[in-house]
Motif scaffolding. Sequence first.
Motif, mmCIF file in Angstrom:
data_model
loop_
_atom_site.group_PDB
_atom_site.id
_atom_site.type_symbol
_atom_site.label_atom_id
_atom_site.label_comp_id
_atom_site.label_asym_id
_atom_site.label_seq_id
_atom_site.Cartn_x
_atom_site.Cartn_y
_atom_site.Cartn_z
ATOM 1 N N CYS A 162 8.670 -23.245 -0.350
ATOM 2 C CA CYS A 162 8.366 -24.317 -1.223
ATOM 3 C C CYS A 162 9.188 -24.095 -2.439
ATOM 4 O O CYS A 162 9.340 -23.058 -2.853
ATOM 5 C CB CYS A 162 7.036 -24.069 -1.666
ATOM 6 S SG CYS A 162 6.378 -25.475 -2.815
ATOM 7 N N ARG A 164 8.445 -26.249 -5.422
ATOM 8 C CA ARG A 164 7.655 -26.791 -6.580
ATOM 9 C C ARG A 164 7.423 -25.689 -7.402
ATOM 10 O O ARG A 164 7.306 -24.351 -7.025
ATOM 11 C CB ARG A 164 6.462 -27.333 -5.635
ATOM 12 C CG ARG A 164 6.418 -28.287 -4.481
ATOM 13 C CD ARG A 164 6.413 -29.712 -5.218
ATOM 14 N NE ARG A 164 6.583 -30.632 -4.299
ATOM 15 C CZ ARG A 164 6.857 -31.791 -4.233
ATOM 16 N NH1 ARG A 164 7.614 -32.291 -5.689
ATOM 17 N NH2 ARG A 164 7.192 -32.747 -3.311
ATOM 18 N N CYS A 166 4.430 -25.167 -9.332
ATOM 19 C CA CYS A 166 2.996 -25.029 -9.408
ATOM 20 C C CYS A 166 2.893 -23.668 -10.170
ATOM 21 O O CYS A 166 3.084 -22.521 -9.428
ATOM 22 C CB CYS A 166 2.330 -25.128 -8.487
ATOM 23 S SG CYS A 166 2.574 -26.449 -7.365
ATOM 24 N N PHE A 168 0.265 -21.603 -10.666
ATOM 25 C CA PHE A 168 -0.662 -20.600 -10.224
ATOM 26 C C PHE A 168 -0.064 -20.006 -8.993
ATOM 27 O O PHE A 168 -0.672 -19.146 -8.144
ATOM 28 C CB PHE A 168 -2.039 -21.248 -9.895
ATOM 29 C CG PHE A 168 -1.701 -22.576 -9.138
ATOM 30 C CD1 PHE A 168 -1.906 -22.411 -7.815
ATOM 31 C CD2 PHE A 168 -1.815 -23.825 -9.653
ATOM 32 C CE1 PHE A 168 -1.812 -23.723 -7.064
ATOM 33 C CE2 PHE A 168 -1.551 -24.935 -9.082
ATOM 34 C CZ PHE A 168 -1.581 -24.892 -7.700
ATOM 35 N N CYS A 169 1.022 -20.577 -8.046
ATOM 36 C CA CYS A 169 1.041 -20.080 -6.739
ATOM 37 C C CYS A 169 2.472 -19.225 -6.627
ATOM 38 O O CYS A 169 3.420 -19.456 -7.052
ATOM 39 C CB CYS A 169 1.691 -21.590 -6.299
ATOM 40 S SG CYS A 169 1.702 -21.311 -4.432
ATOM 41 N N ILE A 171 3.477 -18.557 -3.470
ATOM 42 C CA ILE A 171 3.953 -18.942 -2.310
ATOM 43 C C ILE A 171 5.505 -18.983 -2.174
ATOM 44 O O ILE A 171 6.180 -18.369 -1.550
ATOM 45 C CB ILE A 171 3.349 -20.366 -1.650
ATOM 46 C CG1 ILE A 171 2.073 -20.067 -1.480
ATOM 47 C CG2 ILE A 171 4.223 -20.591 -0.535
ATOM 48 C CD1 ILE A 171 1.557 -19.052 -0.037
ATOM 49 N N PRO A 172 6.046 -19.669 -3.420
ATOM 50 C CA PRO A 172 7.793 -19.842 -3.478
ATOM 51 C C PRO A 172 8.177 -18.343 -3.661
ATOM 52 O O PRO A 172 9.182 -18.182 -2.883
ATOM 53 C CB PRO A 172 7.840 -20.639 -4.820
ATOM 54 C CG PRO A 172 6.675 -21.469 -4.757
ATOM 55 C CD PRO A 172 5.643 -20.610 -4.396
ATOM 56 N N GLN A 206 4.049 -25.733 3.921
ATOM 57 C CA GLN A 206 3.834 -25.278 2.358
ATOM 58 C C GLN A 206 3.607 -26.877 1.698
ATOM 59 O O GLN A 206 2.755 -27.126 1.009
ATOM 60 C CB GLN A 206 4.509 -24.380 1.719
ATOM 61 C CG GLN A 206 3.909 -23.273 1.671
ATOM 62 C CD GLN A 206 4.236 -22.448 3.038
ATOM 63 O OE1 GLN A 206 5.443 -22.597 3.489
ATOM 64 N NE2 GLN A 206 3.336 -21.579 3.709
ATOM 65 N N TYR A 243 1.941 -33.270 -0.688
ATOM 66 C CA TYR A 243 1.939 -33.012 -2.263
ATOM 67 C C TYR A 243 1.783 -34.342 -3.006
ATOM 68 O O TYR A 243 2.496 -35.543 -2.526
ATOM 69 C CB TYR A 243 3.351 -32.638 -2.705
ATOM 70 C CG TYR A 243 3.321 -31.990 -3.991
ATOM 71 C CD1 TYR A 243 3.138 -30.839 -4.223
ATOM 72 C CD2 TYR A 243 3.926 -32.885 -5.161
ATOM 73 C CE1 TYR A 243 3.061 -30.340 -5.545
ATOM 74 C CE2 TYR A 243 4.012 -32.154 -6.418
ATOM 75 C CZ TYR A 243 3.353 -31.020 -6.525
ATOM 76 O OH TYR A 243 3.347 -30.428 -7.904
ATOM 77 N N GLN A 270 -5.995 -30.269 -6.904
ATOM 78 C CA GLN A 270 -5.804 -28.969 -7.710
ATOM 79 C C GLN A 270 -6.906 -29.273 -9.068
ATOM 80 O O GLN A 270 -7.354 -28.418 -9.407
ATOM 81 C CB GLN A 270 -4.594 -28.546 -8.004
ATOM 82 C CG GLN A 270 -3.741 -28.231 -7.013
ATOM 83 C CD GLN A 270 -4.224 -27.348 -5.804
ATOM 84 O OE1 GLN A 270 -5.396 -27.302 -5.842
ATOM 85 N NE2 GLN A 270 -3.410 -26.770 -4.941
ATOM 86 N N ARG A 282 1.783 -29.574 -12.095
ATOM 87 C CA ARG A 282 1.810 -30.430 -11.125
ATOM 88 C C ARG A 282 2.683 -31.500 -10.989
ATOM 89 O O ARG A 282 2.573 -32.309 -10.112
ATOM 90 C CB ARG A 282 0.292 -30.630 -11.052
ATOM 91 C CG ARG A 282 -0.516 -29.318 -10.307
ATOM 92 C CD ARG A 282 -0.274 -28.772 -8.969
ATOM 93 N NE ARG A 282 -0.641 -29.659 -8.091
ATOM 94 C CZ ARG A 282 -0.469 -29.549 -6.894
ATOM 95 N NH1 ARG A 282 0.167 -28.506 -6.369
ATOM 96 N NH2 ARG A 282 -1.060 -30.593 -5.864
HETATM 97 S S1 SF4 Z 1 0.708 -25.163 -4.679
HETATM 98 FE FE1 SF4 Z 1 1.800 -25.655 -2.713
HETATM 99 S S2 SF4 Z 1 3.399 -27.018 -3.587
HETATM 100 FE FE2 SF4 Z 1 2.617 -25.621 -5.357
HETATM 101 S S3 SF4 Z 1 4.047 -24.164 -5.072
HETATM 102 FE FE3 SF4 Z 1 2.239 -23.349 -3.910
HETATM 103 S S4 SF4 Z 1 2.975 -24.087 -1.972
HETATM 104 FE FE4 SF4 Z 1 4.281 -25.102 -3.275
#
Ligand code: SF4
Length: 455
Positions: A162, A164, A166, A168-169, A171-172, A206, A243, A270, A282
């Motif tokens: 990902c 993006r 965001c 809080f995330c 994942i990236p 994602q 998204y 969210q 966001r």
């Molecule tokens: S919440 Fe979803 S869109 Fe935002 S950074 Fe995390 S994986 Fe990416």
Amino acid sequence: MPPDAKARVFFRSLGCPKNQLDTEVMLGSLATRGYAIAERIEDADACVVNTCSFIESAREESVDAILEVADLRESGRLRALVVAGCLPQRYGAELAKELPEVDAFVGTGRFPEIAPILDDALAGRSRGVYVDAGRTHLYDERDPRIPIGPRHSAYMKIAEGCNRPCAFCAIPGIRGRFQSRRPESLVAEARQLAEGGARELNLVAQDSTAWGWDLPERPGLPDLLRALDEVEGIDWIRLLYLYPTAIGDELVETIAGAQRVLPYVDVPLQHASDAMLRAMKRGATAANQRELVERLRAGIPGLTLRTTFIVGFPGESEADFLELCDFVREARFDRVGVFRYSDEEGTAAAELPGKVPRAEARRRHRELLALQREIMAETLAAQVGREAPVLVDRVAPGLATGRLASQAPEIDGVVFLRGEATEPGQLVPGHITGVRGADLEAEIGAPATAQPAPR
Ligand code: SF4
């Protein structure tokens, strides 16, 4: 176990459908390299725990699962224990210090090497951490895959990672930059899955709306949907993880006009207060999220709308929370998932002041869920008396369950079926007769024959 198998491996797969697909790819890779797959850990020589670490509760569940298996490894009942997935990708070296019972740690970029890694672990040759920072292996249709879910309902990963921001995330940082699969690879896999008995295809990533942005031809998700819509044998195509700010009119029109793509949209919003959406980075405002909900409902007849929210984000005031509750009351989503915020290492939000006390976040979590339960009780009750096709998931003596087009697997409840029990994968006409908590009850009519399936 086949006489020539190297060893029997049991998998414990945690987390989301994206992780499940990684497990299926590892299983396929091990099976083609001489391993037998054990159905029960008691019958296994080795165990792979495929972990999730995107929020605190997922991490705790993963660590608990590892510790349970670690006892078997320590007592010698298992000859090897491998921990794979997001947890080692994020904390590989630290974990290796804390969990001496584990023989190898395999990050998300090293799945294809699972067989040689397990060979070494079983032979006691090395104890390793196999992690490449910021890289995730993205399978394609040529990777052997052993499905762990039902054959009639398959997940297909269209992209990984990902871009993006965001706040809080994590994942990236864990899964790396966004990468799309080629459209021809996805169509080929959809055909393979249909030939293998899949009737429902659940598209995951994602960020599904970003599909194609990184490919040289720069196709978009509507192009992919139109191509998949042509695949014979698939009746339901379901889109997960859209998204919000990337849902354009073309996508709405494509979903509305497709034969097989369901009028089902999963769009994590969210929050609903401007201050929180800004702090979460966001790129959305409360007003354009409201406009999106209206646009989706107006553009897609019979739409089922699923979303998720985070409560207890740093700086969330009671007024922000009440604004969120008002939005949920007003939008009347069909399904809402609620997460409690947790600080994630390396994210912008972890550095923010104004942390909401845990007890307060728990209260907000409880209250928002209770509010949605009330709304859902009404929306489900309104379905009683309707006719709708049901995809049969499970048939056992005295109990058959299935799902409507409005119910994604594992997250949206089921339909308890009465009537002529059929076999999993059949699409049957259902008459909805009642509500059972978050689930529905239905009578089965005569088996459906028309193709493509009604939506
Ligand atoms: S919440 Fe979803 S869109 Fe935002 S950074 Fe995390 S994986 Fe990416």
